[in-house]
Design a protein around this motif. Structure first.
Motif: not given
Lengths: 300, 701
Positions: B216-224, B624-635
């Motif tokens: 069960q995924p719980f996504d805590v990232a919204e359009n912030e 790490a630079a990759s962590e700054s890219d906040l693009k999401k992948v759908a669970p």
């Protein structure tokens, strides 16, 4: 705070002992270890490279590099090597003393985990891995191979080791050293219960043949501390000899002799350029992998 | 009162043991197998004097302790207190996967994740067993499967977001592995994350999910909102008005946002130096070049800051270090003028970026040379080294210095100097030069050796097509390694370690006398590698990433030297050093740590500072630079990509019998055994105090 040890990073060997499959133990430790390295400069061994060698009669002339011929007026073959980087030989002591345990894990089990992890790790690095088990004689010898499935043979041998006989370094290891024709990394996993001179003489044979060596000295915490609560008869697991003793009196003398033995081996290993790491059976296996990695780096 | 494990009462029989041993086996004691008596047999043998029953109080205490211990193990409980039903099929085993990677620091994501985890703990029934796993690029198992919610809540509340990268796949795999030994049939993974795409991009190959495990995924990232970050640094050296300067340029990226009135600030050692405007379109990046600067001598700490700040401020700052005095000093000893070393000098000072500082010295005028100033010595085509200098070089090598010996036509006999020969990797024969009419070619290179590892196959062909017209015959020692040899087997480059140093012998010349290698394009990199390898030179690393494990000598070069010095004698060496983390915490590095695990884990961004033997050093750490890219992948996309496999295929088949964990969970509800154990401990404490008093001095030698 210790160097590199974050609170949860390393897996307690006692926890590993609850995992039934040796392969799963190796995978759990090695994958955790590798993911912890990140961008460490110690990773990234090349596996796919070409080399040149001189043309020999019978070679396929299509593989001659004509550009090199134009420069040197000699025929050179462009050849792609296999994926093997180096040979790793694991020498595992399976003498009866390795069966000792004061906690959940015997030295033999710990050493088997360590050997399995190293074999798995070496295989991940595309190295050829071989395994030799010995007590007073050579018991099993699996030549170094890189092919898939070889790890299963190693794990199979590790699964059925049965420590019963006494320890002898000179005879089996001297004989073994004679058969090593290709240089590599020799990893000795043992409790080193033998005269230091014999041990060093054996190690020297491997070192002088150009092998890089690392010695993992596996001890039980009780062997290091000798903290027994009361008087008893100690029975030697290898010779079955017994001695009556009062531990509180014997402890100081025992520790001094053990320490002298370890110091002698450490010193001689240092002089021979052999990496030495003392492990007790409560110590996470990652430390051993770090040491192996450093040795492997030196051998490259 | 009933006993859960009544058969443990048999343990009460153990009280007979001490009495029997004392009374019957007067000349013996219990037998205990021990690995080896190698160090015991040499003890002065003392007969064990049988202890009599004169200390009745002690005996009573011991017997009482044994009785109570047996009773505690029997697990007594009151019938009225038992309210623990057996396990039902509706009970679940759950793994709460909690992402605490760096991206979770964005805004209040992590607080939301914690709140979600606490809510999930509340929603689970009392008999569900739960395990919490925090993950970033490593996984942290916070507890064993258990039913105690209060402990789990504390664990979740105490968890803090890290500065590490994300690895969803590793966490998912571990969760399945943990569930494979879980007691209940219903198994769930409750996955709380921001589902950052870069954390999943690393997952390659076939990924599987065990049958019967629901996720069960719980996504805590919204359009912030978006995120500004610095993801690339470039340093180049330029010369203006004969002054060597450093030009710094960075690439700033705006993920999910645009900035029109921003700026980039360059700070050197805490002092604001320059400021540049910043205007980035949404999801674009911008290259910002600063004016060239002349950093002060020694270590310079540089920070580049983006303004305005965003909800993820840690990646708005990029830190790095520059060390302008780290050139490798090489001493070249030669004979008869500078002609022999012409190509070497040209190669080693070919560019301003050259990491070497070469000093040439005529061998006949080398009376009082201080070799300690140098990292390596190159003996180039010298007939004989004066004995005093040869001795100094030998000592220099054993102390950790590098030695390169290149031969040539001045080598008149096979003896460069007795002391020097002791640190040569081969014995030289009297020169029986190969004929110039019959040049030989290099046929073997140790391509994986550090000297040659940077070369590709084309470069190898340049080496192999270099005609070598003459060499000085050399017989390598048993412990030396031949790195390159000619087609007739003649060794060309030989290496051996002496003490803490390395010695390399090139049996031909490094000028045009015996080969034309100096005219090949590989000569310069070959010489660079040769010198670097001999002197154990490490390239300067300007910055590390959070989570990296680095060798301690990268933190402070003096730690590396300390490691060399104490290797093998850690127990005898009690000194400790301190490293100060960016947050100001003191990390102790003991000598034993140096020997056994000479690595350090960099956990947070900032400067890690250390002082060893009054030598200050610092390393910079960034996220790490990759962590700054906040693009999401759908669970759902992640779950759809997982291949379902049966339990049998994963070797995770379980039995229906209650497991040890389950039994322990059940037993944890009992409390009487705990009080009994406390009583046992109290008895044993009194017993040990008394026995110490009684036996004090009895066994003194």
């Amino acid at each position: 705070m210790q160097a590199t040890t974050s609170q949860f990073r390393f897996l307690d060997p006692a926890v590993l002992s609850k995992i039934a499959s040796l392969e799963l133990v190796a995978r759990t430790v090695v994958e955790g270890f590798v993911s912890g390295l990140h961008q460490s400069p110690y990773l990234g061994f090349s596996v796919d490279f070409a080399e040149y060698r001189q043309y020999m009669p019978g070679d396929d002339i299509r593989r001659i590099d004509w550009k090199v011929y134009a420069r040197s007026d000699r025929y050179y073959m462009k050849e792609y090597e296999g994926e093997t980087n180096t040979n790793v030989y694991l020498l595992l002591d399976i003498s009866a003393s390795m069966g000792y345990k004061s906690g959940p894990l015997s030295k033999m089990e710990y050493a088997s985990y360590l050997a399995a992890c190293l074999a798995y790790f070496a295989q991940q690095q595309k190295d050829s891995v071989g395994l030799v088990t010995f007590d007073e004689n050579l018991v099993e010898k699996l030549p170094a191979r890189c092919r898939l499935g070889h790890i299963s043979s190693i794990l199979h041998i590790l699964d059925r080791v049965n420590p019963t006989a006494s320890t002898e370094f000179r005879k089996p290891l001297m004989a073994l050293a004679e058969t090593f024709h290709r240089r590599g990394i020799v990893v000795l996993i043992s409790d080193l219960y033998a005269p230091a001179a014999d041990i060093i003489r054996s190690l020297r044979q491997f070192r002088f043949r150009g092998n890089d060596m690392v010695v993992f000295h596996v001890l039980d915490p009780q062997e290091k501390e000798f903290k027994f609560s009361r008087s008893f008869r100690l029975e030697d697991m290898e010779t079955k000899r017994e001695i009556l003793m009062v531990p509180e009196e014997a402890r100081e003398n025992y520790l001094a002799q053990l320490s002298a033995h370890i110091e002698t081996i450490k010193k001689e290993c240092g002089a021979l350029g052999i990496d030495y790491l003392q492990l007790d059976t409560s110590r996470p296996l990652d430390y051993a992998l770090y040491t192996y990695l450093v040795t492997r780096r030196k051998s490259m | 009162m009933q006993l859960l494990n009544p058969w443990f009462l048999l343990g009460t029989l153990a009280v007979i043991g001490p009495v029997l041993i004392h009374l019957i086996r007067r000349d013996d004691s219990r037998k205990l197998p021990f690995s080896s008596l190698m160090f015991v047999t040499r003890l002065p043998k003392k007969s064990l004097r049988q202890q009599s029953l004169r200390h009745w109080l002690l005996l009573c205490l011991r017997m009482a302790a044994l009785l109570l211990l047996a009773l505690a193990f029997a697990r007594p409980f009151l019938v009225s207190k038992v309210a623990e039903p057996l396990r039902s099929s509706s009970d679940r085993s759950c793994i709460i996967l909690l992402d605490h990677s760096f991206s979770m620091q964005f805004g209040d994501r992590f607080q939301k994740a914690q709140a979600r985890a606490l809510r999930l703990l509340d929603e689970l029934t009392g008999r569900d067993t739960v395990q919490v796993v925090a993950y970033s690029d490593t996984t942290t198992v916070l507890n064993n499967l258990q039913t105690d919610r209060s402990a789990l809540r504390t664990l979740v509340r105490d968890l803090r977001p890290s500065y590490r990268k994300t690895n969803h796949l590793g966490a998912l795999k571990l969760a399945q592995r943990l569930l494979s030994s879980a007691p209940n049939d219903r198994q769930e993974i409750l996955w709380i994350s921001d589902f950052q795409e870069t954390g999943w991009a690393e997952a390659v190959g076939d990924t599987t999910l065990m049958a019967g495990v629901s996720v069960q995924p719980f996504d805590v990232a919204e359009n912030e909102g978006g995120n500004l970050s610095i993801n690339q640094l470039r340093l180049s050296r330029v010369t203006e008005n004969d002054t060597p300067l450093t030009r710094i340029s960075i690439r700033a990226a705006a993920s999910g946002m645009a900035t029109s009135a921003g700026r980039v600030v360059l700070e050197l050692n805490g002092k604001r130096m320059q400021e540049k405007p910043l205007a980035i379109q949404i999801d674009q990046s911008q290259l910002v070049e600063f004016d060239a600067i002349n950093p002060p001598p020694g270590l310079a700490k540089v920070e580049i800051k983006l303004e305005p700040r965003d909800p993820l401020p840690a990646d708005n700052v990029y830190r790095f270090t520059m060390n302008s005095v780290q050139k490798l000093k090489l001493l070249m000893l030669q004979e008869g003028g500078t002609q022999d070393g012409f190509y070497i000098a040209k190669a080693l000072s070919a560019t301003q970026d050259s990491p070497f500082q070469l000093e040439s010295q005529e061998i006949t005028q080398s009376g009082a040379l201080d070799l300690a100033r140098f990292s390596a010595v190159l003996v180039n085509n010298v007939g004989r080294v004066p004995p005093k200098l040869a001795g100094a070089i030998a000592e220099f090598v054993r102390g950790g210095g590098g030695l390169i010996v290149a031969l040539g036509n001045r080598v008149r006999n096979g003896n460069l100097g007795e002391a020097l020969d002791r640190v040569m990797p081969a014995s030289l024969a009297k020169p029986g030069l190969l004929s110039k009419e019959k040049p030989r070619f290099i046929s073997e290179l140790q391509k994986e050796h550090p000297v040659f590892e940077g070369f590709n196959p084309t470069h190898h062909s340049y080496f192999m097509t270099t005609p070598i017209s003459a060499t000085v015959p050399a017989k390598p020692h048993l412990s030396s390694a031949v790195l390159a040899s000619l087609e007739d087997g003649t060794p060309l480059l030989i290496e051996e370690s002496f003490g803490k140093g390395r010695s390399l012998l090139f049996t031909s010349s490094l000028n045009m006398d015996w080969n034309d290698l100096p005219l090949k394009s590989v000569f310069l990199p070959f010489l660079y590698q040769l010198v670097k390898y001999s002197a154990r030179y490490d390239e300067e690393v300007h910055a590390f990433s959070a989570g990296e494990v680095v060798p301690l000598n990268k933190l402070n070069p003096m730690l590396g030297r300390a490691l060399n010095r104490i290797s093998g004698t850690a127990e005898a060496f009690s000194q400790a050093w301190q490293i100060t983390t960016p947050a100001g915490r003191q990390a102790q590095i003991a000598a034993a740590d140096l020997v056994q695990s000479p690595f350090f884990q960099l956990e947070e961004p900032g400067f890690y500072q250390s002082r060893v033997h009054n030598f200050d050093s610092a390393v910079a750490v960034n996220v790490a630079a990759s962590e700054s890219d906040l693009k999401k992948v759908a669970p759902d996309k992640i779950l759809a990509s997982l291949r379902r496999v049966s339990r049998a295929s994963t070797g995770a088949a379980r039995t229906s019998e209650p497991t040890q964990d389950q039994q322990e969970a059940w037993e944890s509800k009992q409390s009487l055994w705990w009080y009994l154990l406390l009583l046992v401990m109290a008895f044993l404490l009194v017993e040990s105090l008394l026995s110490n008093r009684y036996y004090k001095g009895v066994h003194a030698p």
